[in-house]
Design an enzyme around this catalytic site. Structure first.
Site, PDB file in Angstrom:
ATOM      1  N   ASP A  10     -43.636 -14.272 -22.567  1.00 43.83           N
ATOM      2  CA  ASP A  10     -42.369 -13.809 -22.003  1.00 43.83           C
ATOM      3  C   ASP A  10     -41.244 -14.241 -22.942  1.00 43.83           C
ATOM      4  O   ASP A  10     -41.036 -15.436 -23.172  1.00 43.83           O
ATOM      5  CB  ASP A  10     -42.173 -14.427 -20.619  1.00 43.83           C
ATOM      6  CG  ASP A  10     -41.071 -13.752 -19.816  1.00 43.83           C
ATOM      7  OD1 ASP A  10     -40.444 -12.811 -20.347  1.00 43.83           O
ATOM      8  OD2 ASP A  10     -40.835 -14.165 -18.676  1.00 43.83           O
ATOM      9  N   ASP A 104     -40.163  -7.046 -22.992  1.00 41.32           N
ATOM     10  CA  ASP A 104     -40.099  -8.471 -23.342  1.00 41.32           C
ATOM     11  C   ASP A 104     -41.230  -9.328 -22.787  1.00 41.32           C
ATOM     12  O   ASP A 104     -41.186 -10.555 -22.912  1.00 41.32           O
ATOM     13  CB  ASP A 104     -38.759  -9.059 -22.912  1.00 41.32           C
ATOM     14  CG  ASP A 104     -38.536  -8.965 -21.412  1.00 41.32           C
ATOM     15  OD1 ASP A 104     -39.273  -8.222 -20.738  1.00 41.32           O
ATOM     16  OD2 ASP A 104     -37.614  -9.637 -20.900  1.00 41.32           O
ATOM     17  N   GLU A 105     -42.238  -8.730 -22.182  1.00 42.34           N
ATOM     18  CA  GLU A 105     -43.351  -9.550 -21.709  1.00 42.34           C
ATOM     19  C   GLU A 105     -44.646  -8.758 -21.688  1.00 42.34           C
ATOM     20  O   GLU A 105     -44.646  -7.532 -21.569  1.00 42.34           O
ATOM     21  CB  GLU A 105     -43.068 -10.151 -20.331  1.00 42.34           C
ATOM     22  CG  GLU A 105     -42.898  -9.149 -19.221  1.00 42.34           C
ATOM     23  CD  GLU A 105     -42.739  -9.820 -17.860  1.00 42.34           C
ATOM     24  OE1 GLU A 105     -43.474 -10.794 -17.573  1.00 42.34           O
ATOM     25  OE2 GLU A 105     -41.898  -9.364 -17.076  1.00 42.34           O
TER      26      GLU A 105
END
Length: 356
Positions: A10, A104-105
């Protein structure tokens, strides 16, 4: 069956961190990505801003009340996508089993990996170092034997940290956790659990599966399993998108049906461009209306066959909009989505366009 080795990566305050990286004058200052006007919404907040209670999806007006010296910057999704692609390329050097959740993860299954490394912890640390070297950004990582625990672990040492939950530690870790910390349990569900005397993972484990299903429906089975640190979901690199949608918060409230139809047209066009590009068709149209007191109204209608004509999609959306009239208050946001998609096309983890 041997335990899997799952990593959840993350990125730390991703959008805001990219802006601070590219604009040195923003470093160390409270930054919000999104529209700074009275009708704006925070897309992301730096850790400096989060200390004041600023968070994503918060109205910009509220964010400025919490942090009067908050600095707003416009989103640059093309840049975020480019950085996300760099990060994804790093993941691909270690495993083909990558399940992106957003820009983003992502989850990575490194049980069998391309480097032949036995330690998932070493892989996670190496990936974090590579991300820092390549992008000058930090990432947090969680390592465990299933996705639920890996996600919890990555939240445990943010920002710029790593946390490992070993197979013999899973149940004890879940037991001591406040129910609000559970991935998949939102604010409303947590409040209901509190009313039933469930405050922690240990409390949740004491409830039978029948009790949880009676009170929480189908989700009850999921809650029963995660209370025991059980999660059999595989890392799925080709996740199927369940819906596609577009929405917009308007600079001025909309009062008339004509204004709302005009506001809906570019959103319809946005969704239909995706349909034409992917050749994935859906059967259910949903229109979302948010009034200026933040009350949200939704209406949906399904077609027996997949919708393959833009005009039919537009007509259904307009009909759903009209069914809400007369409205008690002016409208601040409109949205339209298409769901029940045909599953013939894989979803490659690309994040939907957000309108700010």
């Amino acid at each position: 069956m041997p335990n899997r080795k799952i990593i959840h990566i993350d990125m730390d305050a991703f959008f805001a961190s990219v802006e601070q990286r590219d604009h040195p004058e923003l470093r160390g200052k409270p930054v919000a990505v999104g529209g700074g006007g009275d009708r704006g919404v925070v897309a992301a907040a730096s850790y400096e801003a989060r200390k004041y209670g600023v968070r994503s999806a918060m109205a910009s007006r509220t964010a400025k009340q919490k942090c009067p010296h908050l600095i707003f910057v416009k989103s640059r999704f093309d840049v975020y996508k480019q950085v996300s692609a760099q990060i994804r390329a790093i993941f691909a050097e270690y495993t083909p089993l990558i399940e992106p959740l957003s820009l983003d993860e992502a989850y990575l299954d490194v049980t069998e990996n391309l480097k032949g490394m036995k330690s998932a912890t070493l892989i996670a640390n190496e990936i974090r170092q590579r991300i820092r070297q390549t992008t000058r950004l930090t990432a947090s990582a969680g390592v465990s034997y299933n996705k639920f625990l890996a996600k919890l672990a990555s939240d445990h040492r943010k920002p710029d940290g790593i946390f490992v939950i070993k197979p013999e530690e899973g149940e004890a870790f879940v037991a001591q956790l406040a129910i609000e910390r559970f991935h998949g349990i939102g604010r409303v569900t947590a409040q209901k659990m509190h009313s039933l005397g469930i405050q922690s993972g240990a409390d949740l484990r004491q409830r039978t599966e029948d009790f949880l299903r009676q009170n929480f429906g189908k989700s009850g089975g999921y809650y029963y399993r995660i209370a025991r640190a059980q999660d059999d979901r595989p890392v799925e690199p080709d996740r199927i998108r369940k819906s596609v949608g577009s929405e917009n918060t308007f600079a001025h409230d909309l009062d008339t049906l004509a204004e709302m139809q005009s506001g809906l047209i570019p959103l319809i066009e946005d969704v239909w461009q995706w349909v034409e590009r992917t050749r994935v068709y859906g059967r259910t149209v949903t229109v979302k209306i948010k009034l200026n007191d933040f009350q949200t109204l939704t209406r949906s209608r399904s077609s027996f066959l997949p919708i393959r004509e833009r005009k039919f999609f537009e007509n259904l959306a307009f009909e759903l909009l009209e069914e809400n009239f007369p409205l008690p208050l002016p409208v601040r946001l409109l949205g339209v989505s298409l769901s029940n998609l045909e599953d013939s096309q894989p979803f490659e983890g690309k994040q939907l366009t957000l309108n700010f």
